[in-house]
Design an enzyme around this catalytic site. Sequence first.
Site, short mmCIF file in Angstrom:
data_model
loop_
_atom_site.label_atom_id
_atom_site.label_comp_id
_atom_site.label_asym_id
_atom_site.label_seq_id
_atom_site.Cartn_x
_atom_site.Cartn_y
_atom_site.Cartn_z
N HIS A 107 0.79 -1.06 -0.01
CA HIS A 107 -0.12 0.07 -0.10
C HIS A 107 0.81 1.33 -0.06
O HIS A 107 0.45 2.29 -0.51
CB HIS A 107 -0.96 0.02 1.08
CG HIS A 107 -2.11 -0.89 1.00
ND1 HIS A 107 -3.11 -1.43 2.04
CD2 HIS A 107 -2.42 -1.59 -0.05
CE1 HIS A 107 -3.88 -2.17 1.43
NE2 HIS A 107 -3.55 -2.25 0.37
N HIS A 109 -5.01 -5.79 -10.94
CA HIS A 109 -3.69 -5.22 -10.67
C HIS A 109 -2.64 -5.61 -11.69
O HIS A 109 -1.68 -4.75 -12.12
CB HIS A 109 -3.12 -5.85 -9.26
CG HIS A 109 -3.68 -5.15 -8.05
ND1 HIS A 109 -3.20 -3.98 -7.64
CD2 HIS A 109 -4.44 -5.98 -7.20
CE1 HIS A 109 -3.82 -3.63 -6.64
NE2 HIS A 109 -4.63 -4.63 -6.07
#
Length: 417
Positions: free
Chosen positions: A262, A391
Site C-alpha cells: 500500500h 492489478h
Amino acid sequence: MPAHIPWPHLASHRTWLDDEARRLLAFGSAAALPSTAGTGGGAAYLDGAGRPDPAHGVQTWITARTVHSYSLGHLLGVPGSGAVADAALAGLTGVLHDDAHGGWFHAVSTDGEPDVAAGKSAYDHAFVMLAGASATIAGRPGGADLLAEATAVYLERFWDEETGRPVDTWDVSFTSLDPYRGLNATMHSVEAMLTVADAVPDAEAGAWRERAARAAAFVVELAATHDGRLPEHFGPDWAPDLELNADQPGDQFKPYGATPGHGLEWARLLLHLEAVSPDPALLATAVTLFDRAVADAWAPDGADGFVYTTDWAGAPVVRTRMHWVVTEAIATAAALVERTGDARFARWYATWWDYAARHLIDREDGSWHHELDTANRPAATVWPGKPDVYHALQATLIPRLPLAPTLARALREGLLR
C-alpha cells in the site's frame, strides 16, 4: 541492469507489455456471468485455472474491477472486452444493487442472496465509482448512469467533508456507522476520484481532484510522522490503531502492521495527483514511501519477493509474497521513471519484471499466481485462486501511459506509447 538501458522506454519491451495485457484479458474474460441464468450478471471470482468459483459468490469489488479492466480492454481495441465489461456492469445495476436502501451489497451468493452481514463499505463503493467512470469514458451502455448513482451514493454516505476522508462501513440499511476508519478505502477512493474527474464535465472535475488532494494530504502527514510506514487502521477520530489484528496478522483486508504494497500504491497515486494538482510534497512523499517499502519488504529474509506486512520497526510479520505488491512496485517504479528520469527506478522496474517472469506469471494455467510462500512457490493461505486481473493488467499499462490523465481517459485520447 545498466543505467543506459531504460526498460520502460524500450519499444520492444512495450510490445512485450502489450502481449501480456492481452494474455491477461483473455484469461479473465471467463469471469463474465450471464444475466439470463439467474445470476443477474456480475463477475465471478476465478480459480487458479480461470474458472468461476461459485464458493465465493458474486462480489461487488471484483465485479467493479472487472468493469474497469474490460473497459480498458475495450479502449485498447481488444475484441470481446466490451461484452465482458457490460456483463459485469449488469451485475452492478442488477443483483448486487440494493434497490431498497440504495448502494451496493458487498456480495451475493450464487443463488442471489445478498451478504447483509458485511454491510456496505467505502472500499466496495469506491470501486463502483471507478467502474462507472471507466465505463463512461469507454462509452459502455449504462456507464454514465452507474457513474451518476455511484458518485451520489459515495458523497451522501461515505465522504466526510469535515475530515476530507471517507468513513468506512455502514450496516446494510445505512443506519449504523461502524467506528472503524481505514486507509485502504481512502486509497481506493483517491484512485476512483481521480478517474471520476476525468469522466465528468470539466465544471465538476475540480471538486473531485480537490477531494483526492485532501485525502492525500493526510497520507503525506502520516508518512512524515511514521517514518514512511503508513498506519492502515484508525478510530472514529482518525487516531491510528497500530495494534489492530495483531492476533490475526494475515487478515485479507485489515492485516496487522504496515502493508508495504500500500505504501507503493500510495506513492504512485500521489504522482498521478501531482500531475494534475502540483504540490512539491507529493513527489517527496512518493519517494519516501517507495524507498521505505523497498528497504523493509524486498527480500528481507534472503529470498526475492516482497513480504506482505511488517511491524512498526520494519521487521517482517507475514512473509507470504502477494502478486499485487509486485504489480504495484512495477507500476510505481515506472511512474517514478516518468516523473524523475532517475535510472535507479528503472533498475528496480526491470528487477521486478524479472521476478514476476520467474515466479508469478503462470504460463501454464494463465494469469499470475496471486500468492507465493517464502520459497516463492504458489500458495493460497490468504488469496486462493486468481480472483481478477486488475492489478496485473494495470502494471502492463502504466509504463506506457503518462501520469495524467488517468488510464481510461489516456487510452481514449490515444496516449498509449
